[in-house]
Enzyme design. Structure first.
Site, mmCIF file in Angstrom:
data_model
loop_
_atom_site.group_PDB
_atom_site.id
_atom_site.type_symbol
_atom_site.label_atom_id
_atom_site.label_comp_id
_atom_site.label_asym_id
_atom_site.label_seq_id
_atom_site.Cartn_x
_atom_site.Cartn_y
_atom_site.Cartn_z
ATOM 1 N N THR A 257 0.854 -1.189 0.000
ATOM 2 C CA THR A 257 0.000 0.000 0.000
ATOM 3 C C THR A 257 0.889 1.238 0.000
ATOM 4 O OG1 THR A 257 -0.172 0.060 2.426
ATOM 5 C CG2 THR A 257 -1.851 -1.197 1.219
ATOM 6 N N GLY A 258 0.405 2.287 -0.649
ATOM 7 C CA GLY A 258 1.243 3.471 -0.792
ATOM 8 C C GLY A 258 2.495 3.158 -1.581
ATOM 9 N N GLY A 259 2.319 2.480 -2.711
ATOM 10 C CA GLY A 259 3.460 1.975 -3.454
ATOM 11 C C GLY A 259 3.908 2.834 -4.620
ATOM 12 N N THR A 260 3.515 4.110 -4.649
ATOM 13 C CA THR A 260 3.814 4.930 -5.813
ATOM 14 C C THR A 260 5.108 5.721 -5.702
ATOM 15 O OG1 THR A 260 2.456 6.745 -4.955
ATOM 16 C CG2 THR A 260 1.382 5.155 -6.422
ATOM 17 N N SER A 261 5.687 5.804 -4.509
ATOM 18 C CA SER A 261 6.922 6.574 -4.347
ATOM 19 C C SER A 261 7.647 6.126 -3.090
ATOM 20 C CB SER A 261 6.625 8.082 -4.269
ATOM 21 O OG SER A 261 5.895 8.389 -3.089
ATOM 22 N N GLY A 262 8.854 6.627 -2.913
ATOM 23 C CA GLY A 262 9.588 6.413 -1.680
ATOM 24 C C GLY A 262 9.799 4.963 -1.312
ATOM 25 N N TYR B 177 1.888 12.155 14.748
ATOM 26 C CA TYR B 177 2.457 11.136 13.878
ATOM 27 C C TYR B 177 3.175 10.068 14.702
ATOM 28 C CZ TYR B 177 5.549 9.025 10.368
ATOM 29 O OH TYR B 177 6.232 8.134 9.568
ATOM 30 N N SER C 213 8.079 3.407 12.650
ATOM 31 C CA SER C 213 9.057 4.496 12.560
ATOM 32 C C SER C 213 9.787 4.617 13.883
ATOM 33 C CB SER C 213 8.359 5.826 12.254
ATOM 34 O OG SER C 213 9.244 6.917 12.406
ATOM 35 N N GLY D 3 7.648 2.695 -0.398
ATOM 36 C CA GLY D 3 6.689 1.779 -1.011
ATOM 37 C C GLY D 3 7.099 1.359 -2.402
#
Length: 250
Positions: free
Chosen positions: A13-18, A151, A138, A20
């Site tokens: 999930t959240g695999g479009t940048s960074g 966060y 984190s 992920g």
């Protein structure tokens, strides 16, 4: 050479940048077919093109349960199972105590905690014995950082989930672990509400507090996620793997 994730079906999930995107690339390199999610179609299409093969992009927001239902219906229809889940989608911004708003709290917890919880729970019917779940936590969960308390609290919850779920899924034979990155510059840093100069100053300042003397890269986190996802970590369960150059240990 034996591939660590040969013939596995994985989701990032959240695999479009960074982190992920780097992890999805590593998963594919290790033999997996990977599904990735993202909230913006253009970025999702670009990530799929970057990965190049054995990848399926599914538009969606993990904080929206209907989007999660659509995601898992797609995985079930196309592949029938899910062997590896990297619950990576998340984010946050800077607001000190005294300025925290309901919107800030709800948005951060909605994605990082509520979204992650239901990402995992809704995946379970597709996950066979021997499957692996990796949660993106984190080092902020154990280190105080100015204006980052909301966060940090969400990431403490993620760490707690790994402990609790490793017990809940004992009979299912599914492992759950958390990876805790340190300072790893990604496009998400641009969302902190800082100017480019402030981001640069933050990164340089943080590097001075890291025993290795530098910040990390998304691919260095991805390698650790591959370890937790694969049979190389077959006796690792409920743990937190710090990938931070030693920052959390001093």
């Amino acid at each position: 050479m034996t591939l660590k994730l040969n013939d596995k079906i994985a989701l990032v999930t959240g695999g479009t940048s960074g982190i992920g995107l780097a992890t999805a690339q590593r998963f594919v390199a290790e033999g997996a077919h990977v599904f990735i999610t993202g909230r913006r179609q253009a970025e999702l299409d670009a990530a799929v093109k970057t990965i190049g093969r054995n990848v399926t992009g599914v538009l969606g927001d993990v904080s929206k349960l209907a989007d999660l239902d659509k995601l898992y219906a797609t995985i079930k229809e196309q592949k029938g199972r899910l062997d590896v889940l990297f619950a990576n989608a998340g984010g946050g911004s800077l607001l000190p105590l005294g300025q925290i708003t309901e919107e800030h709290f709800d948005k951060t917890f909605g994605t990082n905690v509520r979204g992650l919880l239901f990402t995992v729970q809704k995946a379970l019917p597709l996950m066979p014995k021997g499957a692996s779940i990796v949660l993106n936590a984190s080092i902020t969960s154990i280190k105080g950082n100015p204006a980052f308390s909301v966060y940090s609290a969400t990431k403490a919850a993620v760490r707690s989930f790994a402990r609790g779920w490793s017990v809940d899924l004992k009979d299912a034979g599914i492992r759950v672990n958390a990876v805790s990155p340190g300072v790893v510059p990604t496009p998400a840093y641009e969302l902190l509400g800082l100017t480019p100069e402030q981001v640069k100053g933050f990164i340089e300042g943080q590097a001075q507090n890291i025993p290795l003397g530098r910040v990390g890269t998304p691919d260095e986190i991805a390698k650790a996620v591959v370890f937790l996802a694969s049979d190389d970590s077959s006796f690792v369960n409920g743990t937190e793997l710090f990938v931070d150059g030693g920052m959390a240990q001093i």
